[in-house]
Design an enzyme around this catalytic site. Structure first.
Site, PDB file in Angstrom:
ATOM      1  N   LEU A  51       0.696  -1.438   0.054  1.00 37.42           N
ATOM      2  CA  LEU A  51       0.265  -0.223  -0.099  1.00 37.42           C
ATOM      3  C   LEU A  51       0.896   1.021  -0.063  1.00 37.42           C
ATOM      4  O   LEU A  51       0.189   2.432  -0.556  1.00 37.42           O
ATOM      5  CB  LEU A  51      -0.857  -0.083   1.215  1.00 37.42           C
ATOM      6  N   SER A  74      -2.444  -3.627  11.586  1.00 37.53           N
ATOM      7  CA  SER A  74      -3.986  -3.646  12.431  1.00 37.53           C
ATOM      8  C   SER A  74      -3.751  -3.818  13.989  1.00 37.53           C
ATOM      9  O   SER A  74      -4.655  -4.007  14.644  1.00 37.53           O
ATOM     10  CB  SER A  74      -4.653  -5.176  11.943  1.00 37.53           C
ATOM     11  N   TYR A 135      -1.431   3.349  16.534  1.00 37.43           N
ATOM     12  CA  TYR A 135      -2.065   2.721  15.391  1.00 37.43           C
ATOM     13  C   TYR A 135      -3.604   3.504  15.609  1.00 37.43           C
ATOM     14  O   TYR A 135      -4.091   3.822  14.333  1.00 37.43           O
ATOM     15  CB  TYR A 135      -2.308   1.191  16.026  1.00 37.43           C
ATOM     16  N   LYS A 139      -5.649   5.578  12.498  1.00 37.92           N
ATOM     17  CA  LYS A 139      -6.800   5.530  11.902  1.00 37.92           C
ATOM     18  C   LYS A 139      -7.903   6.660  11.680  1.00 37.92           C
ATOM     19  O   LYS A 139      -8.577   6.965  11.198  1.00 37.92           O
ATOM     20  CB  LYS A 139      -7.806   4.414  12.888  1.00 37.92           C
TER      21      LYS A 139
END
Ligand code: NAI
Ligand code: 15L
Length: 266
Positions: A51, A74, A135, A139
């Site tokens: 990505l 994740s 993390y 998001k």
């Protein structure tokens, strides 16, 4: 019915569990991941892609009319990994969409965007973010890009703040935030077929007994989760250690993400 759905992060846990359902949503499914997938069904193709590589991400979009973006880091990880997978990666994805007729995107956000709220608070998507980790911050960035690209360019996106999407809960926290895969599929289907989503944020959680989140602002989707973690209640109680109410792991919605060390110190 979509003609060609792109699903990133297809080799991961959520991607694997959704794959058998996606033929109900799209004629063809392009699976993408940095990890190879070989067990393809006739309606599936695989495109390996990091990505973080703009040109490769762009090349995934040919003829795509819907994107389910699950790919990236994740969990809490060193910042360089998060930067590539979740920040550069999500930017590359939205840029590719902008240059390819803006297919609607469903973005896998996370409950860790608001993980520093306590379990006694009822949180809705209009409340300020309180990320519990780098993390979680990544998001927040993804949701921010989604908001900008809708307001400025008209790119539609449903950001789904997933709770715990695994086969079953393992403790009281994951029992409260469990998401069944049928409910997730139903949410994605509604996200792709609703006349308009603009940029909408919703907590992706099943109809569990305990509920920390208020999704009334996304009621227009008509999503009514039908699964529940209640059937594992006895198992969770039988296997759990007694929780200390003053333990930060127990206080915060994000659980141990809220108390973990800085990942670059480990
Ligand atoms: P996972 O870690 O099992 O899968 C993520 C996939 O992304 C992996 O297959 C990995 O190879 C791929 N990936 C990582 N870095 C990449 C890169 N630079 N380029 C291309 N692919 C890359 O995660 P899982 O559990 O399947 O979650 C899917 C999505 O949902 C993730 O974005 C995660 O943050 C989000 N989420 C999941 C939750 C859950 O309960 N499973 C809860 C909240 C959010
Ligand atoms: C997440 O965002 C992670 O992707 C998943 O692996 C779980 O750790 C989940 O949150 C959680 O809240 O436990």
């Amino acid at each position: 019915m979509l003609k060609k759905l792109l699903m990133t992060g297809a080799a991961g846990g959520v991607g694997k569990s959704l794959r058998p359902l996606l033929h109900r949503l799209a004629e063809r499914v392009v699976l993408s991941d940095i990890t190879e997938i070989s067990d393809l069904s006739p309606h599936e193709t695989f495109r390996r892609c990091d990505l973080g590589d703009r040109a490769h991400v762009d090349a995934l979009f040919d003829g795509v009319d819907g994107v389910l973006h699950l790919g990236g880091i994740s969990l809490e990880k060193p910042f360089d990994l998060i930067l590539n997978g979740n920040i550069v990666g999500v930017y590359n994805l939205f840029e590719a969409a902008r240059h390819h007729d803006m297919p609607r995107i469903i973005f896998a956000s996370s409950n860790h965007v608001t993980g520093f709220y306590t379990r006694h608070e009822r949180v809705d998507p209009s409340m300020p973010v309180r990320p519990d980790s780098l993390y979680g911050v990544s998001k927040v960035f993804g949701e921010g890009i989604a908001s900008l690209y809708f307001d400025k360019f008209g790119q539609e996106c449903l950001s789904i703040r997933i709770g715990w999407c695994f086969p079953k809960p393992i403790n009281p926290r994951t029992q409260a935030i469990w998401l069944g895969v049928e409910d997730l599929f139903d949410l994605c289907e509604r996200g792709f077929t609703a006349p308009r989503v603009g940029h909408t944020i919703i907590y992706a959680v099943s109809d569990n007994e305990e509920m920390w989140w208020d999704n009334s602002s996304a009621a227009f989707l008509g999503w009514k989760p039908r699964q529940s973690s209640a059937r594992w209640r006895a198992d969770v109680l039988a296997n759990m250690k007694l929780e200390t109410p003053t333990d930060p792991d127990v206080i915060y919605q994000g659980g141990h993400f809220a108390t973990s060390k800085h990942p670059d110190d480990e």
